[in-house]
Design a protein around this motif. Sequence first.
Motif, mmCIF file in Angstrom:
data_model
loop_
_atom_site.group_PDB
_atom_site.id
_atom_site.type_symbol
_atom_site.label_atom_id
_atom_site.label_comp_id
_atom_site.label_asym_id
_atom_site.label_seq_id
_atom_site.Cartn_x
_atom_site.Cartn_y
_atom_site.Cartn_z
ATOM 1 N N ASP A 69 0.874 -1.233 0.003
ATOM 2 C CA ASP A 69 -0.154 -0.057 0.088
ATOM 3 C C ASP A 69 1.088 1.332 -0.002
ATOM 4 O O ASP A 69 0.240 2.428 0.622
ATOM 5 N N GLU A 70 1.948 1.104 -0.445
ATOM 6 C CA GLU A 70 2.980 2.235 -0.503
ATOM 7 C C GLU A 70 3.667 2.555 -1.739
ATOM 8 O O GLU A 70 3.657 1.347 -2.676
ATOM 9 N N PRO A 71 4.236 3.593 -2.130
ATOM 10 C CA PRO A 71 4.990 3.652 -3.401
ATOM 11 C C PRO A 71 6.063 2.888 -3.739
ATOM 12 O O PRO A 71 6.865 2.893 -4.750
ATOM 13 N N GLY A 72 6.732 2.466 -2.422
ATOM 14 C CA GLY A 72 7.974 1.827 -2.571
ATOM 15 C C GLY A 72 9.239 2.666 -2.869
ATOM 16 O O GLY A 72 9.153 3.870 -2.236
ATOM 17 N N MET A 73 10.188 2.002 -3.516
ATOM 18 C CA MET A 73 11.443 2.721 -3.748
ATOM 19 C C MET A 73 11.085 4.179 -4.763
ATOM 20 O O MET A 73 10.452 3.836 -5.469
ATOM 21 N N GLN A 74 11.328 5.054 -4.301
ATOM 22 C CA GLN A 74 11.259 6.470 -5.208
ATOM 23 C C GLN A 74 12.463 7.455 -5.053
ATOM 24 O O GLN A 74 12.627 8.060 -4.118
ATOM 25 N N VAL A 75 13.432 7.122 -5.771
ATOM 26 C CA VAL A 75 14.532 7.912 -5.664
ATOM 27 C C VAL A 75 14.700 8.657 -6.944
ATOM 28 O O VAL A 75 15.152 8.383 -8.083
ATOM 29 N N PRO A 76 14.601 10.067 -6.685
ATOM 30 C CA PRO A 76 14.541 11.025 -7.907
ATOM 31 C C PRO A 76 15.989 10.975 -8.659
ATOM 32 O O PRO A 76 16.935 10.573 -7.927
ATOM 33 N N PRO A 77 15.934 11.740 -9.916
ATOM 34 C CA PRO A 77 17.515 11.883 -10.602
ATOM 35 C C PRO A 77 18.456 12.479 -9.708
ATOM 36 O O PRO A 77 18.148 13.409 -9.029
ATOM 37 N N HIS A 78 19.362 11.889 -9.620
ATOM 38 C CA HIS A 78 20.536 12.223 -8.875
ATOM 39 C C HIS A 78 22.026 11.898 -9.780
ATOM 40 O O HIS A 78 22.050 11.001 -10.509
ATOM 41 N N PRO A 79 23.172 12.759 -9.396
ATOM 42 C CA PRO A 79 24.225 12.407 -10.111
ATOM 43 C C PRO A 79 25.344 11.305 -9.687
ATOM 44 O O PRO A 79 25.112 11.059 -8.357
ATOM 45 N N HIS A 80 26.242 10.934 -10.356
ATOM 46 C CA HIS A 80 27.315 10.012 -9.877
ATOM 47 C C HIS A 80 28.540 10.306 -10.740
ATOM 48 O O HIS A 80 28.463 10.686 -11.729
ATOM 49 N N MET A 81 29.539 10.172 -10.113
ATOM 50 C CA MET A 81 30.881 10.080 -11.024
ATOM 51 C C MET A 81 32.093 9.452 -10.177
ATOM 52 O O MET A 81 31.905 9.064 -9.130
ATOM 53 N N GLY A 82 32.807 8.710 -10.875
ATOM 54 C CA GLY A 82 34.073 8.114 -10.563
ATOM 55 C C GLY A 82 33.707 6.335 -9.695
ATOM 56 O O GLY A 82 34.481 6.008 -8.982
ATOM 57 N N LEU A 83 32.575 5.943 -10.127
ATOM 58 C CA LEU A 83 31.954 4.894 -9.458
ATOM 59 C C LEU A 83 31.218 4.014 -10.270
ATOM 60 O O LEU A 83 30.768 4.458 -11.423
ATOM 61 N N GLN A 84 30.807 2.588 -10.125
ATOM 62 C CA GLN A 84 29.979 1.835 -10.630
ATOM 63 C C GLN A 84 28.808 1.626 -9.520
ATOM 64 O O GLN A 84 29.085 1.530 -8.558
ATOM 65 N N THR A 85 27.435 1.606 -10.004
ATOM 66 C CA THR A 85 26.468 1.122 -9.079
ATOM 67 C C THR A 85 26.145 -0.334 -9.364
ATOM 68 O O THR A 85 25.922 -0.482 -10.583
ATOM 69 N N VAL A 86 25.750 -1.130 -8.476
ATOM 70 C CA VAL A 86 25.203 -2.355 -8.654
ATOM 71 C C VAL A 86 24.080 -2.566 -8.000
ATOM 72 O O VAL A 86 23.915 -2.325 -6.915
ATOM 73 N N SER A 87 22.864 -2.676 -8.646
ATOM 74 C CA SER A 87 21.655 -3.013 -8.113
ATOM 75 C C SER A 87 21.181 -4.618 -7.885
ATOM 76 O O SER A 87 21.632 -5.302 -9.003
ATOM 77 N N TRP A 88 20.882 -5.234 -6.886
ATOM 78 C CA TRP A 88 20.783 -6.300 -6.650
ATOM 79 C C TRP A 88 19.380 -6.794 -5.844
ATOM 80 O O TRP A 88 19.287 -6.170 -4.670
ATOM 81 N N LEU A 89 18.715 -7.573 -6.550
ATOM 82 C CA LEU A 89 17.243 -7.554 -5.633
ATOM 83 C C LEU A 89 17.015 -9.078 -5.299
ATOM 84 O O LEU A 89 17.680 -9.955 -5.963
ATOM 85 N N HIS A 90 16.329 -9.312 -4.128
ATOM 86 C CA HIS A 90 16.010 -10.610 -3.759
ATOM 87 C C HIS A 90 14.236 -10.760 -3.905
ATOM 88 O O HIS A 90 13.839 -11.657 -4.080
ATOM 89 N N GLU A 91 13.645 -9.637 -3.680
ATOM 90 C CA GLU A 91 12.307 -9.556 -3.879
ATOM 91 C C GLU A 91 12.041 -8.121 -4.604
ATOM 92 O O GLU A 91 12.709 -7.141 -4.239
#
Length: 321
Positions: A69-91
């Motif tokens: 009953d919630e919107p869940g993850m809501q992360v607006p546009p944001h910047p990155h530099m100098g790194l890699q992001t790894v998204s990993w889900l179990h559910e």
Amino acid sequence: MSNLDRDAVPSLCGGRGFVVAEPVRELLSPRHVKLGESTEVRRLLPNLGRRMIGAWCFVDHYGPDDIADEPGMQVPPHPHMGLQTVSWLHEGEVLHRDSTGSLQTIRPRQLGLMTSGHAISHSEESPRSHARHLHGAQLWVALPDAHRRTDPHFEFHAEPPRVTAPGLTATLLLGTLDGTTSPGTTYTPIVGADLTLADGTDVRLPLERDFEYAVLSMAGEAHVDGVPLVPGSMLYLGCGRDELPLRADSAASLMLLGGEPFEEELLMFWNWIGRSQEEIVQARQDWMEGTRFGEVKGYDGVPLPAPMLPPVPLKPRGRVR
């Protein structure tokens, strides 16, 4: 995922001076951080006592959260530099958008790997129609100097390779484990693996002696080198291991993170990794002025403003506080 902490402070990371060159068992406790109104994460890296595991420099564990009953993850546009992001889900599932034009829904045990290079921006959100539970980890990998200005890009791997043993299934995020290699692009010697342990598992996982390692507990309770781990905790293991004993009396899930100790010294502030205060200042200015990091198209909302920089300049130095 962004670091949404509005009181962000620079983290000083890297260098080999604090690498433990022998096997240890150092339990790292998480710091609880709010992301928006509905999501709380357990932050394991950077930690009060340890900043990096190989090139791994940021680890958030979240859920399982009931978001029916919630919107869940809501992360607006944001910047990155100098790194890699790894998204990993179990559910659950997360919709990724970025300034290179990528649009991808990531589901459990699928690899979403974003290389920021010199500049990228992205958003992450639970789809409007989404599963009841959300559970996963968000991790960052520091890019070495030779590759940190590479062109930004996003990779998606729906079926990462697996390694199996009696009672154990290991899914490869990055790097090589027991002769099996992930297709995810890497820039330093590194490994990341999702470990699923069945009831009664008692195995020994082969390791690289020159790597340093840590194990994050995702679900259930398992014994790692004799140390019981509960969900949301992480055990730092040091270097000098050829194998790692794992035991589970009931079903459990872990994440193995490791790599060659990262030699360079870093300065991490908010969602940027640089080598000097001047680089961070310039990145903040570029983001707030709408240059360099591009535009995330299709997100229904405004980008995140960057937090204020601290008044005292800081210089990059070692791996621990």
